[in-house]
Design an enzyme around this catalytic site. Structure first.
Site, PDB file in Angstrom:
ATOM      1  N   ALA A 125     -50.904  32.283  64.708  1.00 23.16           N
ATOM      2  CA  ALA A 125     -50.189  32.909  65.822  1.00 23.16           C
ATOM      3  C   ALA A 125     -48.691  32.793  65.599  1.00 23.16           C
ATOM      4  O   ALA A 125     -48.198  31.752  65.155  1.00 23.16           O
ATOM      5  CB  ALA A 125     -50.560  32.253  67.142  1.00 23.16           C
ATOM      6  N   ASP A 126     -47.989  33.864  65.904  1.00 24.05           N
ATOM      7  CA  ASP A 126     -46.533  33.816  65.917  1.00 24.05           C
ATOM      8  C   ASP A 126     -46.009  33.480  67.303  1.00 24.05           C
ATOM      9  O   ASP A 126     -44.920  32.943  67.437  1.00 24.05           O
ATOM     10  CB  ASP A 126     -45.958  35.147  65.435  1.00 24.05           C
ATOM     11  CG  ASP A 126     -46.124  35.303  63.936  1.00 24.05           C
ATOM     12  OD1 ASP A 126     -45.149  35.037  63.217  1.00 24.05           O
ATOM     13  OD2 ASP A 126     -47.224  35.657  63.485  1.00 24.05           O
ATOM     14  N   ARG A 127     -46.796  33.793  68.318  1.00 31.23           N
ATOM     15  CA  ARG A 127     -46.422  33.428  69.684  1.00 31.23           C
ATOM     16  C   ARG A 127     -47.662  33.479  70.567  1.00 31.23           C
ATOM     17  O   ARG A 127     -48.376  34.479  70.590  1.00 31.23           O
ATOM     18  CB  ARG A 127     -45.349  34.377  70.229  1.00 31.23           C
ATOM     19  CG  ARG A 127     -44.793  33.979  71.593  1.00 31.23           C
ATOM     20  CD  ARG A 127     -43.770  35.010  72.100  1.00 31.23           C
ATOM     21  NE  ARG A 127     -42.605  35.094  71.261  1.00 31.23           N
ATOM     22  CZ  ARG A 127     -41.391  34.663  71.599  1.00 31.23           C
ATOM     23  NH1 ARG A 127     -41.201  34.089  72.770  1.00 31.23           N
ATOM     24  NH2 ARG A 127     -40.365  34.806  70.770  1.00 31.23           N
TER      25      ARG A 127
END
Length: 389
Positions: free
Chosen positions: A257-259
């Site tokens: 996940a990036d965010r």
């Protein structure tokens, strides 16, 4: 077994593996300024949310250690540090690890301001506090990744009662291993942990178009470590589940996940959302692996996530090592070729957002978070210090 290192650091020196040259060439760039770090991140020579944050933090630490800060007062020293960090924050906007690291580093610098110290001593205290905080980010990331691998493997083992005689197969997307972090990895770290415990039957990795992080990087890591694995194109996932889920005991899609925002909506590499839809249809668990530094409690839902768009050439052109007429690969020669009419319009978002209702678990270094009876993720147990209603 030795693992790949994307980042090599000693105080005053930072080396970053140029991932655009992989898998055919190992080359480390020396990164000693914020400008070099910005270019390294923006050009995707380094990528992966944790690695981006680490490179940005350490590049400025190298600057400070090597005397680039000419400020004389504590106030000007902090202003210089914050201006450099604000500049680095714009290198890639979607990954929250970078902004979280920057907030932590600013806080560390401000907290080092001591009343009564002469200006030279006060400046030195601020610089030392920043450098120590940046180095702590590097050290903690590896510990966090190891814990994510342990928690993720345990959660999957419990879901499927996996044993060495009945191991699981999993599919992963993009690259979330040692090349995206300080080591071990997040989603790929779970795969590593399953493999170490003899609970992994087979790993499948997607090509991950258009930048091919799966074929260039994840496949390389899996082969490097001797993990049984198969590369598939992004569009083969549905057929893989339909034809091989039962025979290969495919139990999960595991992604990074990036965010991750407050309700659990997750921004990750483009194509993740499609895999979540396919996983739900085929009864395959969909698991997000992310350190708590990737969780953004200030953003309520995925609608508030800024999605970076990349240049058209990343979709219409590819670069690779030259293949000789006899089929051998000449790693010393590369070529860039067009794979589409260069006049075609291109939409090239780097990320998509997977709705939280398609996610079965979000695994952090503090444990696996699952949805409650209300269908919502509650991060208060893993982030009590940041959680507030």
């Amino acid at each position: 077994m030795a693992t790949l290192q994307a980042i090599k650091y000693s105080r005053g020196k930072l080396l970053v593996l140029d991932q655009l040259r992989l898998p055919h060439e190992h080359h480390y760039d020396e990164v000693s300024t914020a400008e070099q770090a910005f270019d390294c991140i923006r050009s995707m020579r380094v990528r992966g949310a944790p690695a981006i944050a680490i490179v940005a933090a350490l590049a400025h630490a190298v600057e400070l250690h090597n005397g680039d800060c000419t400020a004389t007062t504590p106030e000007d020293t902090i202003a210089y540090i914050e201006s450099r960090l604000d500049y680095l924050k714009d290198s890639r906007p979607t990954a929250v690890d970078l902004s979280n690291a920057i907030a932590l580093l600013k806080q560390a610098a401000r907290a080092a301001t001591v009343e009564g110290l002469a200006h030279p001593e006060a400046k030195e205290a601020i610089l030392n506090a920043y450098i120590a905080a940046a180095e702590t980010i590097l050290a903690k990331d590896l510990d966090n990744n190891t814990s994510i691998g342990t928690h993720g493997a345990a959660w999957l083992q419990q879901q499927y009662h996996a044993t060495p005689s009945r191991p699981l197969s999993v599919l992963t997307h993009c690259n979330t291993g040692s090349l995206a972090t300080s080591g071990h990895g997040t989603a790929l770290g779970i795969i590593r942990s399953l493999h170490q415990q003899q609970l992994l039957k087979h790993a499948y990795c997607t090509e991950t178009r258009p930048y091919n992080q799966g074929s260039r990087l994840t496949a390389f890591e899996l082969v490097f470590e001797g993990i049984p694995a198969t590369l598939v194109t992004d569009s083969m996932a549905a057929a893989l589940f339909a034809l091989h889920r039962e025979r290969m005991n495919i139990g999960a899609v595991v992604v990074g996940a990036d965010r991750v925002v407050r309700n659990g909506d997750t921004a990750n590499k483009i194509g993740t959302y499609a895999l979540a839809v396919l996983a739900r249809h085929h009864g395959v668990k969909f698991v997000v692996a992310a350190p708590t530094t990737s969780i953004d409690l200030e953003t309520e839902s995925g609608a508030g996530i800024e999605i970076e768009e990349r240049k058209p050439e990343e979709l219409t052109q590819v670069t690779g090592a030259v293949v000789n007429a006899d089929g051998s690969v000449d790693a010393s020669r590369t070529a860039r070729v067009a794979i589409a009419d260069q006049r075609i319009g291109v939409w090239n978002p780097a990320f998509d957002v997977t709705p939280h209702d398609l996610i079965d678990a979000i695994v952090t270094e503090r444990g696996a978070v699952v949805k409650g009876a209300d269908g919502r993720f509650d991060f208060s147990q893993v982030l009590p210090e940041r959680w507030r209603w």
